[in-house]
Scaffold this motif. Sequence first.
Motif, mmCIF file in Angstrom:
data_model
loop_
_atom_site.group_PDB
_atom_site.id
_atom_site.type_symbol
_atom_site.label_atom_id
_atom_site.label_comp_id
_atom_site.label_asym_id
_atom_site.label_seq_id
_atom_site.Cartn_x
_atom_site.Cartn_y
_atom_site.Cartn_z
ATOM 1 N N GLU A 1 37.685 10.826 14.322
ATOM 2 C CA GLU A 1 37.116 9.743 15.145
ATOM 3 C C GLU A 1 38.155 9.295 16.188
ATOM 4 O O GLU A 1 37.856 9.116 17.355
ATOM 5 C CB GLU A 1 36.750 8.591 14.214
ATOM 6 N N GLN B 1 39.712 4.357 5.403
ATOM 7 C CA GLN B 1 38.751 5.465 5.248
ATOM 8 C C GLN B 1 38.702 5.985 3.814
ATOM 9 O O GLN B 1 37.651 6.392 3.323
ATOM 10 C CB GLN B 1 39.133 6.635 6.171
ATOM 11 N N GLN C 1 36.145 4.227 2.108
ATOM 12 C CA GLN C 1 34.839 4.125 2.753
ATOM 13 C C GLN C 1 34.255 5.519 2.989
ATOM 14 O O GLN C 1 33.933 6.217 2.041
ATOM 15 C CB GLN C 1 34.970 3.299 4.039
ATOM 16 N N CYS C 2 34.170 5.946 4.245
ATOM 17 C CA CYS C 2 33.498 7.223 4.541
ATOM 18 C C CYS C 2 34.101 8.388 3.767
ATOM 19 O O CYS C 2 33.378 9.239 3.235
ATOM 20 C CB CYS C 2 33.542 7.486 6.046
ATOM 21 N N CYS D 1 30.136 4.579 5.451
ATOM 22 C CA CYS D 1 30.656 3.910 6.656
ATOM 23 C C CYS D 1 29.884 2.610 6.876
ATOM 24 O O CYS D 1 28.667 2.652 7.030
ATOM 25 C CB CYS D 1 30.483 4.825 7.866
ATOM 26 N N PRO D 2 30.562 1.464 6.915
ATOM 27 C CA PRO D 2 29.849 0.195 7.061
ATOM 28 C C PRO D 2 29.019 0.088 8.340
ATOM 29 O O PRO D 2 28.116 -0.727 8.402
ATOM 30 C CB PRO D 2 30.960 -0.853 7.039
ATOM 31 N N VAL E 1 36.185 -2.985 10.101
ATOM 32 C CA VAL E 1 34.858 -2.375 10.259
ATOM 33 C C VAL E 1 33.761 -3.229 9.610
ATOM 34 O O VAL E 1 32.639 -3.281 10.115
ATOM 35 C CB VAL E 1 34.864 -0.905 9.784
ATOM 36 N N ILE F 1 28.217 10.779 10.974
ATOM 37 C CA ILE F 1 29.488 11.515 10.882
ATOM 38 C C ILE F 1 29.309 13.038 11.013
ATOM 39 O O ILE F 1 29.987 13.669 11.838
ATOM 40 C CB ILE F 1 30.226 11.111 9.579
ATOM 41 N N CYS G 1 40.816 1.773 9.832
ATOM 42 C CA CYS G 1 39.824 1.699 8.752
ATOM 43 C C CYS G 1 40.423 2.198 7.437
ATOM 44 O O CYS G 1 41.142 3.194 7.445
ATOM 45 C CB CYS G 1 38.658 2.635 9.078
ATOM 46 N N ASN H 1 29.264 2.250 16.888
ATOM 47 C CA ASN H 1 30.631 1.716 16.780
ATOM 48 C C ASN H 1 31.211 1.538 18.177
ATOM 49 O O ASN H 1 31.466 2.520 18.876
ATOM 50 C CB ASN H 1 31.485 2.709 15.960
HETATM 51 FE FE1 SF4 Z 1 33.074 4.413 9.633
HETATM 52 FE FE2 SF4 Z 1 35.620 3.601 9.654
HETATM 53 FE FE3 SF4 Z 1 34.969 5.954 8.597
HETATM 54 FE FE4 SF4 Z 1 34.846 5.561 11.247
HETATM 55 S S1 SF4 Z 1 36.684 5.541 9.983
HETATM 56 S S2 SF4 Z 1 33.337 6.597 9.989
HETATM 57 S S3 SF4 Z 1 34.153 3.431 11.351
HETATM 58 S S4 SF4 Z 1 34.351 3.934 7.831
#
Ligand code: SF4
Length: 470
Positions: free
Chosen positions: A117, A94, A97-98, A53-54, A448, A59, A92, A82
Amino acid sequence: MSVNKKAVPMREQPPEVRKKNFNEVPYGYSEEEALEEANRCLQCKNKPCISGCPVNIDIPAFIKAITEKDYQRAIDIIHHTNSLPCITGRVCPQEDQCQAVCTVGKIGEAVSIGRLERFVADWELERKLKGITSNEDYLNKIEKNGIDVAVIGSGPAGLTCAADLAKMGYNVTIFEGFHEPGGVLVYGIPEFRLPKAIVKAEIEELKKLGVRFITNALIGRVLTIQDLFNQGYKAIFIGTGAGLPKFMNIPGENLNGIYSANEFLTRVNLMKAYLEGEYDTPVLRGKRVAVIGGGNVAMDAARTALRLGAEHVYLIYRRTENEMPARIEEIHHAKEEGIEFLTLTNPVRYIGDERGFVKQIECLKMELGEQDSSGRRSPVPVKGSEFILDIDEAIVAIGTTPNPMIQRTTPELKFKRDGEIDADESGRTSLPGVFAGGDIVTGAATVVTAMGAGKKAAIAIDEYIKSLKQ
Ligand code: SF4
Ligand code: FAD
Ligand code: SF4
């Protein structure tokens, strides 16, 4: 411990219904669905998802709070890093990323971190809108320091930087060129993906923090960076994004009926064409529309054209679907709604009618050749494969670059070759007291990452101002 390999799906409007309206497509999780999904999290000791997650949200901790039905604790954990979770939970990428590094993803579908989220962020928003909770106590505790900081641009980078500085006690003023704040969140991303009311509510929160918004204020035209210092601002953050559209420069591109995606989406969003029947917005409502590009912007333009009444929308992309930069969910939604994907295809010219309006587009088929500098195989034209499509509108979504307005009036500020501001990891530029972040530094990226840059810059601005006092 056994874990369900399948994520809890999110209910959404059926394609046949949603393609005729601008209402949000996914409905969000119910409490039962959120609890079931949260229980798929393994609470990994090494927490790989955090580094994906940037903005490094904790989490596992917020998901654990959901499993205990302590939604207030969950949202407090998210807010720690955030400030716009209703937005990131929706837009995002996602999966890159996360969720890309989630342990459960190795044996099945990753935990739906973004949906969870969104669930807690919406829970909080609803309570605030109903007046059940407010952050008055927290706001009253902020100690103002009386120091003025200017933020230029009100996209996610500027909003995040402003929020963090305001929480540190600074008097923050945001200068926004458009008449409405929010950046791409309001004029780019369509209502059916990110309802305007959500962005508005986030902006109201900033106003409560004391952030002042001055709209219709194009810096570089009405005021320069030096003017802002002369007015007493001790530091300036530039978060002006990358909103200048690129074109292909092919014959016929100046014909009527050919838009940049930026202009098309801005007309629909800011001039409210999406409120059918309520606004007489000057925007073409083509019946056969070609959208050029393969990113989120192209998907948004194609799906918007469909909702404005197009009977057929082509999405023309020169590589294959595997190389498309758009989010997988958006590609999936666009296809479900009936957008026809013409991959390995590139436009070569537009053909107009006697009134100067576009009536056809000529394309070439492509094949993938050697890898280029981006690491992707470059498309190579297939000889003799030309074909023509009848269209009455085209929307070009092949990328954007920064607007050169600030560059022209701030010659002492260092810029990179493509017009991006040269700034370090913390947003420091070549000019003391001037910081920058978001798309204006990285080129077109994500919400993000722009937020992450705004956060880092707020810390650097605070350090800089404190160093002036010593
Ligand atoms: Fe981070 Fe975006 Fe994942 Fe939320 S959805 S945890 S802001 S990367
Ligand atoms: P912006 O959001 O561009 O905001 C910059 C602001 O500065 C604007 O309001 C602009 O009017 C203002 N401004 C510019 N120049 C001046 C000036 N001289 N003076 C005063 N104000 C000025 N990202 C995702 O993560 N997920 C998505 O699904 C996604 N979809 C997208 C869809 C579309 C159609 C577009 C265009 C982008 C999308 N993005 C998405 C990318 C994302 O929105 C951007 O990366 C992000 O908004 C960049 O934030 P920013 O704050 O740097 O700039
Ligand atoms: Fe939970 Fe996935 Fe993070 Fe592990 S990696 S803690 S399973 S969200």
